[in-house]
Every structure is written in C-alpha cells, then in structure tokens.
Design an enzyme around this catalytic site. Structure first.
Site, PDB file in Angstrom:
ATOM      1  N   GLN A 161      -1.771   7.280   1.670  1.00 34.54           N
ATOM      2  CA  GLN A 161      -1.366   8.507   2.382  1.00 34.54           C
ATOM      3  C   GLN A 161      -0.164   8.259   3.287  1.00 34.54           C
ATOM      4  OE1 GLN A 161      -3.844   9.811   5.569  1.00 34.54           O
ATOM      5  NE2 GLN A 161      -3.193  11.953   5.461  1.00 34.54           N
ATOM      6  N   ILE A 177      -1.150  -1.923  -5.430  1.00 36.59           N
ATOM      7  CA  ILE A 177      -1.962  -2.492  -6.515  1.00 36.59           C
ATOM      8  C   ILE A 177      -1.896  -1.605  -7.764  1.00 36.59           C
ATOM      9  CG2 ILE A 177      -4.158  -1.421  -5.819  1.00 36.59           C
ATOM     10  CD1 ILE A 177      -5.349  -4.324  -6.456  1.00 36.59           C
ATOM     11  N   GLY A 187       0.828  -1.216   0.000  1.00 35.25           N
ATOM     12  CA  GLY A 187       0.000   0.000   0.000  1.00 35.25           C
ATOM     13  C   GLY A 187       0.852   1.251   0.000  1.00 35.25           C
ATOM     14  N   TYR A 243     -14.769  -1.341   9.269  1.00 40.14           N
ATOM     15  CA  TYR A 243     -13.360  -0.966   9.453  1.00 40.14           C
ATOM     16  C   TYR A 243     -12.910  -1.284  10.883  1.00 40.14           C
ATOM     17  CZ  TYR A 243      -9.339   2.315   9.294  1.00 40.14           C
ATOM     18  OH  TYR A 243      -8.095   2.904   9.319  1.00 40.14           O
ATOM     19  N   LEU A 275       1.425   3.486  -2.108  1.00 36.27           N
ATOM     20  CA  LEU A 275       0.938   4.721  -2.749  1.00 36.27           C
ATOM     21  C   LEU A 275      -0.155   5.404  -1.929  1.00 36.27           C
ATOM     22  CD1 LEU A 275       0.861   3.693  -6.523  1.00 36.27           C
ATOM     23  CD2 LEU A 275       2.633   4.913  -5.273  1.00 36.27           C
ATOM     24  N   ASP A 310      -1.093  -7.067  -5.430  1.00 32.19           N
ATOM     25  CA  ASP A 310      -2.416  -7.124  -4.817  1.00 32.19           C
ATOM     26  C   ASP A 310      -2.248  -7.961  -3.551  1.00 32.19           C
ATOM     27  OD1 ASP A 310      -4.966  -7.827  -3.985  1.00 32.19           O
ATOM     28  OD2 ASP A 310      -5.750  -8.026  -6.011  1.00 32.19           O
TER      29      ASP A 310
HETATM   30  C1  AKB Z   1     -10.121   6.936   8.733  1.00 30.02           C
HETATM   31  O1  AKB Z   1     -10.695   8.019   8.943  1.00 30.02           O
HETATM   32  O2  AKB Z   1     -10.697   5.939   8.297  1.00 30.02           O
HETATM   33  C2  AKB Z   1      -8.671   6.828   9.081  1.00 30.02           C
HETATM   34  C3  AKB Z   1      -8.476   6.312  10.458  1.00 30.02           C
HETATM   35  C4  AKB Z   1      -8.679   7.200  11.629  1.00 30.02           C
HETATM   36  O3  AKB Z   1      -8.175   5.166  10.627  1.00 30.02           O
HETATM   37  N1  AKB Z   1      -8.039   8.096   8.904  1.00 30.02           N
END
Ligand code: AKB
Length: 314
Positions: A12, A35, A8, A141, A10, A52
């Site tokens: 931020q 990727i 990853g 997430y 590329l 990938d």
């Molecule tokens: C997001 O906002 O998803 C990320 C994080 C805080 O993990 N910047």
C-alpha cells in the site's frame, strides 16, 4: 537521496512512494523491488527487481549493482496477518529488517523503514500519547516494530547508519488497497460505500485510532529523509498522525455525500483485540518541531478525495 531502492514496493505505501519518488527523481533513479512481480498496475513495465527481503545476498547484489545511496525498506506483514502467523512475521519483519540494515551499513546507504502505532501497547497512555513513553506491545507486529525501532537506533549510534522512521497510523488511500492490517476498515469503508452503499465494520463502534491520508504519509517520508540530520533528536521513530477517528465518524462524513449509506458491525475478535491495545490519539509535536511535519488532510477533505477517486474506479 539520488538513487533509491524500495523493498515491498507493491504494498500500500510502497506503490505510492515509488510513484512519487519517480516523479521527483526520475524512473531510472528509483528501483522498485518486491517478492511479487507487477504484471499490471502503475509499477508494471518500469525498473523492477524481484526480491525476497529474507535473502541478504540478493539484497546486497541488487543495491550494489544499482549503485543505490538510499534504501526504503517497506516490506513487512501487517498486524492482523502477523498475529495469525507470528513465526512468519518474525522471519519477514525482523529478518528483512536486519538484512536491510546490514545492507545499509555495508554500502553506506541512507535508511528509512516505517514503524507503526502498533509499536505501542495496552500500558501506553491512550490520549496524546507522547513521543517517548512506555511501549510494551502485546502483538507480534508490535514486538517487531518496537524491536525494529531499537535496532534502527542501534545502527545509528553504533555504526553511524543514517536511519530514520515514523510511527505510521492507519493509512487511507485509493491507489492500492492495504491487506492484513487492523486499520484496513478505514479504507474498505470508502470502497464499499461507493460500490454497495453500505459497509460492515469488523472494528467496533467507538474504537478510536489514529489515521492519515496517504499523500500526507508520503510527504512525511520525503520531508523526514531530506531534513538535516543534526536537527533530529529522535530518529526511530517519530509519532505522526492526521486524525483520530472511529467508524461512526467516517460514516457520518460519508453520509454527507451518500445520504443512504449504512454502517453495520460484525466485530472481529483478533483485529478488535489488537485495536484495543493501541492509542486513541498520539502526540505529533516532536515530528512538527524537529522536521516540520504538517499534514494537510482532515477527515472532511480526505472523505471528499476518497469518494471522488473511488467513484472514478468503480
Ligand atoms: C496495521 O493496521 O497493521 C497497519 C498499521 C497501523 O501499522 N495499518
């Protein structure tokens, strides 16, 4: 850390991490993978492999051929994108992590992957959030991140893989803009302040979240990776943060440099909903005590640097 692979690269964090590690260890000792292939930008024309992270054989081949001793696994979908595409997020975030951990186990690599304040949930204490506390996130997430933390600890205790991680807050930077995160507003606001003199925030007034300037984030990764393993009681993952802020606070700081700057709101339900499940301000004392975490940027200093750097680009 002598031969480092970054997935990853590329993204931020990956972009600036690759640049910094190459300054420290040399271009030839830091292999960037992603990727996508960089046609332009700071990573173009330097050591690079397309990868990938869902492809275990490719990951193993690249790490083996490069003779890596460290893998920094940065590839992941961020919180807002993950909430819109939860199955894809599981596939990339968990599938990629399992592959990276297995690669580290088989090739005996030191291992870093970022966790996030997204690993916390609505039942987590919002103020001074402890290092070890109730997590129970309610976003995909967050589910990925908390599972990832547990899996990394499992690989350490079960297989002896030297796994290390931090729970990053929103990261603010000007080299590569983030994409698909809940905290991205805190980067966009600086770019729009310089470009247009105004910004419409999708995060509501008064919504506090932890943030950190990218230089502090990169230094934290390097410091943690170089810390003696026997000083680490916690591993996956340490709370880190540079500041706890809400949109009006950034706007007030920007106004000191751009007096006509105007902040408006058009709140986005998905991202606001995610933000409301995250802490307001986390406690970073475990990171400070165990490996000397010590961020240098507060809101004032970060705003000066961001406005100057963005101003030079626009
Ligand atoms: C997001 O906002 O998803 C990320 C994080 C805080 O993990 N910047």
């Amino acid at each position: 850390m002598e031969r480092i692979i970054i997935t990853g690269a590329l993204g931020q964090i990956g972009t600036e991490l690759t640049i910094k590690l190459r300054e420290m260890y040399g271009d030839e000792n830091v292999l960037a993978t992603d990727i996508n292939i960089p046609e332009t930008g700071p990573l173009a024309g330097k050591p690079f492999e397309r990868l990938d992270v869902r492809n275990f054989e490719d990951m193993m081949d690249i790490c083996r051929t490069f003779k890596a001793d460290t893998i920094m696994h940065m590839a992941a979908l961020l919180s807002a994108t993950a909430e819109i595409h939860p199955q894809l997020a599981w596939d990339i975030n968990m599938g990629g992590l399992v592959n990276a951990l297995e690669t580290a186990r088989k090739l005996n690599l030191q291992f870093f992957t970022p966790s996030s304040i997204g690993a916390f949930g609505p039942e987590t204490p919002k103020q001074n959030t402890p290092q070890t506390t109730i997590q129970r996130p309610t976003t995909m997430y967050g589910v990925n991140k908390v599972s990832g933390e547990l899996l990394c600890d499992y690989y350490f205790t079960k297989f002896g893989v030297d796994t290390r991680s931090v729970r990053f807050p929103g990261l603010i930077s000007h080299v590569k803009e983030p994409g698909g995160g809940t905290t991205d507003y805190a980067v966009e606001i600086y770019f729009e302040a310089v470009r247009k003199g105004c910004y419409t925030s999708y995060i509501a007034e008064g919504t506090y979240m932890d943030m950190m300037y990218m230089d502090d984030a990169i230094n934290a990764i390097i410091k943690l990776m170089n810390a003696p393993g026997d000083t680490l009681t916690d591993r996956n993952a340490f709370n880190v943060s540079g500041m706890s802020i809400e949109p009006e606070m950034i706007a007030a700081e920007i106004k000191k440099h751009i007096p006509d700057f105007e902040l408006k709101y058009n709140v986005d339900e998905v991202r606001q909903g995610i933000a409301e499940t995250w802490p307001d301000a986390i406690d970073v004392s475990a990171a400070s005590e165990q490996w000397g975490f010590d961020p240098e940027y507060n809101l004032k200093r970060m705003t000066e640097v961001m406005l100057t750097a963005v101003g030079q680009k626009v």
